[in-house]
Each structure stands twice: as C-alpha cells, then as structure tokens.
Motif scaffolding. Sequence first.
Motif, short mmCIF file in Angstrom:
data_model
loop_
_atom_site.label_atom_id
_atom_site.label_comp_id
_atom_site.label_asym_id
_atom_site.label_seq_id
_atom_site.Cartn_x
_atom_site.Cartn_y
_atom_site.Cartn_z
N LEU A 1 -20.25 68.73 64.30
CA LEU A 1 -20.08 68.66 65.70
C LEU A 1 -18.79 68.16 65.92
O LEU A 1 -18.05 68.60 67.09
CB LEU A 1 -21.29 67.66 65.98
N ILE A 2 -18.19 67.25 65.15
CA ILE A 2 -16.88 66.63 65.73
C ILE A 2 -15.83 67.65 65.18
O ILE A 2 -14.79 67.76 66.30
CB ILE A 2 -16.88 65.60 64.57
N ALA A 3 -16.02 68.61 64.28
CA ALA A 3 -15.05 69.60 64.05
C ALA A 3 -14.85 70.57 64.98
O ALA A 3 -13.83 70.99 65.51
CB ALA A 3 -15.24 70.15 62.56
N GLY A 4 -16.06 71.10 65.46
CA GLY A 4 -16.20 71.93 66.58
C GLY A 4 -15.56 71.73 67.93
O GLY A 4 -14.90 72.00 68.53
N ALA A 5 -15.97 70.34 68.16
CA ALA A 5 -15.35 69.58 69.66
C ALA A 5 -14.05 69.54 69.34
O ALA A 5 -13.15 69.86 70.25
CB ALA A 5 -16.17 68.30 69.89
N SER A 6 -13.32 69.03 68.29
CA SER A 6 -12.04 68.90 68.02
C SER A 6 -11.32 70.17 68.18
O SER A 6 -9.99 70.04 68.62
CB SER A 6 -11.76 68.41 66.69
N ALA A 7 -11.79 71.25 67.74
CA ALA A 7 -11.21 72.52 67.40
C ALA A 7 -10.98 72.94 69.08
O ALA A 7 -9.89 73.58 69.42
CB ALA A 7 -11.97 73.47 66.91
N VAL A 8 -11.97 72.65 70.05
CA VAL A 8 -11.89 73.15 71.24
C VAL A 8 -10.97 72.15 72.18
O VAL A 8 -10.14 72.58 72.98
CB VAL A 8 -13.11 73.18 72.07
N TYR A 9 -11.03 70.97 71.88
CA TYR A 9 -10.67 69.91 72.97
C TYR A 9 -9.24 69.12 72.23
O TYR A 9 -8.63 68.64 72.89
CB TYR A 9 -11.59 68.68 73.32
N GLY A 10 -9.48 69.03 71.06
CA GLY A 10 -8.32 68.37 70.36
C GLY A 10 -8.83 66.96 69.66
O GLY A 10 -9.56 66.44 70.47
N GLU A 11 -8.60 66.33 68.60
CA GLU A 11 -9.04 65.10 68.04
C GLU A 11 -8.87 64.01 69.13
O GLU A 11 -9.73 63.21 69.02
CB GLU A 11 -8.25 64.90 66.60
N ASP A 12 -7.75 64.17 69.74
CA ASP A 12 -7.35 62.83 70.61
C ASP A 12 -8.53 62.73 71.73
O ASP A 12 -8.93 61.51 72.11
CB ASP A 12 -6.04 62.59 70.81
N VAL A 13 -8.72 64.00 72.13
CA VAL A 13 -9.68 64.14 73.55
C VAL A 13 -11.13 63.66 73.02
O VAL A 13 -11.64 62.98 73.76
CB VAL A 13 -9.63 65.25 74.25
N VAL A 14 -11.41 64.20 71.95
CA VAL A 14 -12.61 63.92 71.61
C VAL A 14 -12.82 62.39 71.19
O VAL A 14 -13.99 61.73 71.57
CB VAL A 14 -13.19 64.75 69.98
N ARG A 15 -11.98 61.77 70.52
CA ARG A 15 -12.05 60.57 70.34
C ARG A 15 -11.93 59.48 71.68
O ARG A 15 -12.86 58.54 71.86
CB ARG A 15 -10.97 59.89 69.59
N ARG A 16 -11.03 59.94 72.70
CA ARG A 16 -10.96 59.41 74.26
C ARG A 16 -12.44 59.49 74.68
O ARG A 16 -12.75 58.57 75.17
CB ARG A 16 -9.80 59.97 74.68
N ASP A 17 -12.96 60.55 74.96
CA ASP A 17 -14.17 61.19 75.68
C ASP A 17 -15.43 60.58 75.15
O ASP A 17 -16.40 60.50 75.63
CB ASP A 17 -13.95 62.58 76.19
N TYR A 18 -15.55 60.56 73.89
CA TYR A 18 -17.00 60.52 73.00
C TYR A 18 -17.02 59.37 72.16
O TYR A 18 -18.05 58.87 71.78
CB TYR A 18 -17.37 61.64 72.22
#
Length: 307
Positions: A100-117
């Motif tokens: 899940l983390i890898a998929g979201a990071s591929a779409v939005y970027g790791e920084d955005v995933v960390r910030r938003d989720y």
Amino acid sequence: MHGIHTIDTGFGRPNFDAAYLVVERGRGAFIDSGTAQALPRFLDAIAAADLEPKDIDWVILTHVHLDHAGGAGELMRHLPHAMLAVHPRGARHMIDPSVLIAGASAVYGEDVVRRDYGEIVPVAKDRVIEATDGFVVDLAGRALLCLDTPGHAKHHIAIHDERANAFFTGDIFGLSYRELDTAAGAFIIPTTSPVQFDPDEAHASIERMMRYEPEAMYLTHYDRVTDVKRLANDLHEQIDAMVAIARRHAGAADREDRIAEAFAELYVARARKHGVALGTEAILKLLKIDIRLNAQGIVVWMDRVAR
C-alpha cells in the motif's frame, strides 16, 4: 441517532472524509480508521461517547484505500481489546502495509504520502479477522453484517447495521457532499477511482444493498443520507452515462482529459437540475479531485476490458 457517531477524520478538507463510531450497551466499533493523523479525533470520539479505549471491540474497514484504512495500525495500538475486520483480499495489506505504501508513494511521492497519511503501521496478524461475505460482527448483541460489495474495489465490504437498518457504504454508494444539498435532498455521484472500478459489479452491489430496503446510508464522503431509492437510481444512471462518455472518447490521444471534462459537464448539469445554487466554479472546486480520479479509474477499467 441509533448510537452512531460521525467522525470527521480531517483528511483533505472539513466534511470530506468520515469514519463512524457505533456504540451499543457500553461497547464500541469503529467503521474505517481514516489516516494515522486522525488518531486524536478517534480518541476524542471515544471520550465524547463516555467510553474508554478498552471499550472498543472492533475496527471494521470497508476497504484498504488509505483515506479509509491508512490509520488502522496506529488506531489499533491504542485499542487493547479490539479486533480488526477486513475483506479477505485486504487482510494481508493490513498485516504488511508495504505494498500500500509503495503504491501510494509511486503515485504521489513519499513526502506527500507521509504528509497526508502519516505513519502507516502494520496490525498484528492475530488481531486481524477476514470478513468473508455474510460475516457478522456481534457488537454487544447488535448485528453488523459484512457484505462483499465489489465495483469500487475488489476488497470492498459494506456493513449492514440491523438496529439502524442502514449501511456503512465506504465508497460503493458514491460521494455526497453536504455543500451540495438542496431542498430536494442530497446530491450524489459515483466514485470510479483507480484501479479496480467495474461498472457491472458496481450496479450489482448497489442493487444488493437495496434489497435490504435500508432507511439510510452512511457514506465515507460524506455522512448520512436518506431518500435512498432516489440516490440509488441516480448512481445507476450516472454509472451508465460515465461508461458511455468513456467509450465515446476511448480513441482520443488525450482521452483522460476529455473524459474528465465531460464528467465535469455531466455533474454540473445534474447539480443544476437538482437545484444546487452554487456557481459552476464552486461546484467544480468541490468535485475537482473526484472528477480527475473518476476519469483515471474509468480509463484503467477500459484498458483492462480491452485486453
């Protein structure tokens, strides 16, 4: 009403992303977990219901998209007696959320995933129960029936609350924002976001829920809606209209943009017919993210069925 408490998870904007606390005879169950950043809101909801974390018996996930389930691991850390119920296809992603983390990071970027989720942490395997079709969560004698409801995602369940005669629908019964309510009631659109949208399954899941003759639907996006028969018909009409739009633009080089533009026109026209008084720009601002996700999801579906 019926011991159901709405929690605004704070994701995105106010009145956008909901989870629910169901209380029965001093015991509680959460429906969806929001993101990890929503944890204080869940703890506040427990206190507001005159409960303590030890009184929560269940966290039930409609599906494992991160706005619904990204905070499940962090929430479970604070609920010593709770079990987590999730569709069998989603269970492994709660035990090991790396995909899940890898998929979201591929779409939005790791920084955005960390910030938003926030921090997405695993749930211990021995605390995860696979909610197969027909699985009943017993909340102090209150039956919460889990139904397999694909169409938005293959790992989606809707939860029928026998006491309230209502469903917690996740995303299978569309999106309805309170800013678009009129004297005619709620305004609703489908959600076809990537990557597992299927129109035939969506139609079937809506019809399956309607056979229970529910009095209300509790949507993640957003909150309680009634006049359920009309809303179901609206969803059926729009799913067909959206598929027709997608097929009309299937051969275009810029098909996703064209589909998104046509979806925007469809939703604004229906909003106007429904009596929504907001200006076109205000309507599109509210629906901007959903329009783009819906276009992306229906393109993925077209590519899948074309193979």
